[in-house]
Design an enzyme around this catalytic site. Structure first.
Site, mmCIF file in Angstrom:
data_model
loop_
_atom_site.group_PDB
_atom_site.id
_atom_site.type_symbol
_atom_site.label_atom_id
_atom_site.label_comp_id
_atom_site.label_asym_id
_atom_site.label_seq_id
_atom_site.Cartn_x
_atom_site.Cartn_y
_atom_site.Cartn_z
ATOM 1 N N GLY A 43 0.780 -1.240 0.000
ATOM 2 C CA GLY A 43 0.000 0.000 0.000
ATOM 3 C C GLY A 43 0.808 1.284 0.000
ATOM 4 O O GLY A 43 0.415 2.276 -0.610
ATOM 5 N N ASP A 99 0.344 3.759 4.102
ATOM 6 C CA ASP A 99 -0.665 4.483 3.335
ATOM 7 C C ASP A 99 -1.856 4.843 4.207
ATOM 8 O O ASP A 99 -2.425 5.913 4.096
ATOM 9 C CB ASP A 99 -1.116 3.670 2.104
ATOM 10 C CG ASP A 99 -1.522 2.248 2.455
ATOM 11 O OD1 ASP A 99 -1.083 1.736 3.499
ATOM 12 O OD2 ASP A 99 -2.288 1.637 1.686
ATOM 13 N N ASP A 102 -5.915 2.148 10.014
ATOM 14 C CA ASP A 102 -7.348 1.884 10.158
ATOM 15 C C ASP A 102 -7.586 1.377 11.588
ATOM 16 O O ASP A 102 -7.704 2.180 12.518
ATOM 17 C CB ASP A 102 -7.721 0.858 9.076
ATOM 18 C CG ASP A 102 -9.205 0.679 8.875
ATOM 19 O OD1 ASP A 102 -9.942 0.677 9.872
ATOM 20 O OD2 ASP A 102 -9.661 0.512 7.737
ATOM 21 N N PHE A 151 -14.449 2.935 2.786
ATOM 22 C CA PHE A 151 -13.366 2.120 2.235
ATOM 23 C C PHE A 151 -12.824 2.808 0.988
ATOM 24 O O PHE A 151 -13.519 2.942 -0.015
ATOM 25 C CB PHE A 151 -13.838 0.706 1.903
ATOM 26 C CG PHE A 151 -12.687 -0.229 1.681
ATOM 27 C CD1 PHE A 151 -12.129 -0.944 2.731
ATOM 28 C CD2 PHE A 151 -12.136 -0.378 0.416
ATOM 29 C CE1 PHE A 151 -11.049 -1.797 2.526
ATOM 30 C CE2 PHE A 151 -11.049 -1.226 0.202
ATOM 31 C CZ PHE A 151 -10.508 -1.933 1.257
ATOM 32 N N ASP A 158 -5.680 -0.598 -2.242
ATOM 33 C CA ASP A 158 -6.373 -1.534 -3.123
ATOM 34 C C ASP A 158 -7.715 -1.992 -2.586
ATOM 35 O O ASP A 158 -8.008 -1.878 -1.394
ATOM 36 C CB ASP A 158 -5.513 -2.789 -3.309
ATOM 37 C CG ASP A 158 -5.481 -3.644 -2.039
ATOM 38 O OD1 ASP A 158 -5.077 -3.125 -0.992
ATOM 39 O OD2 ASP A 158 -5.905 -4.816 -2.097
HETATM 40 C C1 PRP Z 1 -3.654 -2.205 4.598
HETATM 41 C C2 PRP Z 1 -2.981 -0.839 4.661
HETATM 42 C C3 PRP Z 1 -2.271 -0.866 5.983
HETATM 43 C C4 PRP Z 1 -3.210 -1.696 6.846
HETATM 44 C C5 PRP Z 1 -4.048 -0.796 7.713
HETATM 45 O O1 PRP Z 1 -2.704 -3.140 4.148
HETATM 46 O O2 PRP Z 1 -2.065 -0.683 3.601
HETATM 47 O O3 PRP Z 1 -1.031 -1.506 5.876
HETATM 48 O O4 PRP Z 1 -4.033 -2.451 5.939
HETATM 49 O O5 PRP Z 1 -5.048 -1.508 8.399
HETATM 50 P P1 PRP Z 1 -5.110 -1.667 9.968
HETATM 51 O O6 PRP Z 1 -4.780 -0.376 10.631
HETATM 52 O O7 PRP Z 1 -6.552 -2.062 10.216
HETATM 53 O O8 PRP Z 1 -4.187 -2.775 10.374
HETATM 54 P P2 PRP Z 1 -3.118 -4.585 3.583
HETATM 55 O O9 PRP Z 1 -3.041 -5.580 4.690
HETATM 56 O O10 PRP Z 1 -4.414 -4.480 2.852
HETATM 57 O O11 PRP Z 1 -1.945 -4.932 2.555
HETATM 58 P P3 PRP Z 1 -1.524 -4.055 1.283
HETATM 59 O O12 PRP Z 1 -0.806 -2.855 1.784
HETATM 60 O O13 PRP Z 1 -0.622 -4.947 0.499
HETATM 61 O O14 PRP Z 1 -2.789 -3.698 0.548
HETATM 62 MG MG MG Z 2 -4.735 -3.975 1.073
HETATM 63 MN MN MN Z 3 -0.630 -2.129 3.771
#
Ligand code: PRP
Ligand code: MG
Ligand code: MN
Length: 179
Positions: A43, A99, A102, A151, A158
């Site tokens: 991300g 990025d 959450d 979202f 993504d």
């Molecule tokens: C997403 C985003 C953060 C994380 C945030 O990554 O990029 O790294 O989730 O969520 P949280 O605060 O609830 O833990 P993801 O796991 O989707 O992987 P990606 O970056 O490869 O899309």
């Molecule tokens: Mg992701």
């Molecule tokens: Mn991520």
């Protein structure tokens, strides 16, 4: 605009301006030091690439890949390391680049993990913060934008691995999120 997009939350100009400000702030805070930016794949890759071009202190980067979301829109909470750092971070000034924060579960895991490796300092920089969804307390040092509980995709983010290449941050049409 991409046909799956319902609305643009942050356009290219808004992102560019804020990324420049963050780069300037970091440059000021780390004047005379060198920093190691740790991008969290996948991300954070677009944000990191733009951010480092606005930083004028000596900057290195490394990457970690973790995943907690799988294919859906809800965090599983179980963080897996898919790719670890290439080198030791002992004694380094480290900034974790995300990025989005959450639930905070990914970051909580990363902070614990990296602290145990003995960096000289450790800070967090995220483009987006979604504070209403937080499950664990994490301290963010640099935040681009706080956003509502929607979202979002684009600029690295993504949905089912798609839409990372959109140059803006957007919300998809409801029918796209339905399985
Ligand atoms: C997403 C985003 C953060 C994380 C945030 O990554 O990029 O790294 O989730 O969520 P949280 O605060 O609830 O833990 P993801 O796991 O989707 O992987 P990606 O970056 O490869 O899309
Ligand atoms: Mg992701
Ligand atoms: Mn991520």
């Amino acid at each position: 605009m991409h046909p799956h997009v319902e609305k643009i939350l942050l356009d290219e100009a808004q992102i560019k301006e804020r990324v420049l400000q963050l780069g300037q702030q970091i440059s000021q805070d780390y004047k005379g030091e060198s920093i190691l930016m740790v991008g969290i794949l996948k991300g954070a890759m677009i944000f990191l690439a733009d951010l480092v071009r606005n930083i004028d202190v000596t900057t290195y980067f490394d990457f970690m890949a973790v995943s907690s979301y799988g294919a859906g829109t809800v965090s599983s909470g179980a963080v897996r390391i898919l790719k670890d750092l290439d080198k030791s971070i002992e004694g380094r000034h480290v900034i974790i680049v995300e990025d989005i924060v959450d639930t905070g579960l990914t970051l909580q895991y990363l902070v614990e993990n990296m602290k145990s490796r003995g960096p000289a300092s450790l800070k967090i920089c995220t483009l987006l913060d979604k504070p209403s969804r937080r499950k664990v307390d994490v301290q963010i040092d640099y935040n681009g934008f706080s956003i509502p509980d929607e979202f979002v995709v684009g600029y690295g983010l993504d949905y089912g691995e798609k839409y990372r290449n959109l140059p803006y941050i957007a919300v998809l049409k409801p029918e796209i999120y339905q399985v």
